[in-house]
Write an enzyme that holds these catalytic residues in place. Structure first.
Site, mmCIF file in Angstrom:
data_model
loop_
_atom_site.group_PDB
_atom_site.id
_atom_site.type_symbol
_atom_site.label_atom_id
_atom_site.label_comp_id
_atom_site.label_asym_id
_atom_site.label_seq_id
_atom_site.Cartn_x
_atom_site.Cartn_y
_atom_site.Cartn_z
ATOM 1 N N PRO A 16 68.348 51.596 -69.732
ATOM 2 C CG PRO A 16 69.911 51.386 -71.454
ATOM 3 C CD PRO A 16 68.460 51.190 -71.139
ATOM 4 C CB ALA A 83 71.253 54.102 -74.808
ATOM 5 C CD GLU A 105 60.241 56.439 -78.460
ATOM 6 O OE1 GLU A 105 61.467 56.536 -78.530
ATOM 7 O OE2 GLU A 105 59.506 56.335 -79.476
ATOM 8 N NE ARG A 118 72.277 61.343 -76.804
ATOM 9 C CZ ARG A 118 72.537 60.365 -75.937
ATOM 10 N NH1 ARG A 118 71.628 59.449 -75.698
ATOM 11 N NH2 ARG A 118 73.705 60.309 -75.335
#
Length: 157
Positions: A16, A83, A105, A118
């Protein structure tokens, strides 16, 4: 038969708000657009004789569907879940079905120097490598790592 970079693309998934790169908080995410990053990934994969399947969605379920597709049709995966890194058990569960598929990742910013929420990524529990804080160049590093893992025989069977 194992999938290699010569026979199957690298899936590159973007979560997103990454469609707004270059516009949204450039002081954190840089000025490169998602199209700039796609071009960088195409070039990095081509250096290894490969191609990319580059996608972005703001919808968790669509990302899950694409992860399930990657396990069957791709040589490896680079994922910037944005997110969803910090919230999505569904993305982690989908990644856990990708036995043998190299998964890297990537995050544009250094998530460990940002807000405490985070600092944790569910995706990291499955990823073979995590690259954070290298900006757009991190994607090229991620493609390089997927290529290396695929060459070592980590490609899905």
């Amino acid at each position: 038969m194992p999938r290699t970079l010569a026979s199957a693309p690298i899936m590159i998934l973007n979560g997103p708000n990454l469609n707004l790169l270059g516009q949204r908080q450039p002081e954190i995410y840089g000025r490169d657009t998602l199209a700039d990053i796609e071009a960088l990934c195409v070039k990095a994969a081509a250096a290894h004789g490969g191609t990319v399947d580059f996608r972005q969605s703001n919808h968790e379920g669509e990302l899950v569907d694409w992860i399930q597709e990657a396990r069957l049709h791709h040589a490896g995966m680079v994922i910037n879940p944005a997110a969803y890194s910090h919230t999505s058990v569904a993305v982690l569960d989908a990644l856990n079905t990708c036995d043998g598929l190299p998964v890297v990742e990537v995050h544009l910013s250094n998530i460990h120097r940002r807000e405490e929420f985070r600092h944790h990524s569910y995706v990291s529990l499955r990823a073979d490598a995590v690259i954070a804080g290298c900006g757009a160049q991190g994607y090229a590093f991620a493609v390089e790592r997927v290529a290396a893992l695929a060459a070592e025989g980590r490609a899905a069977t």
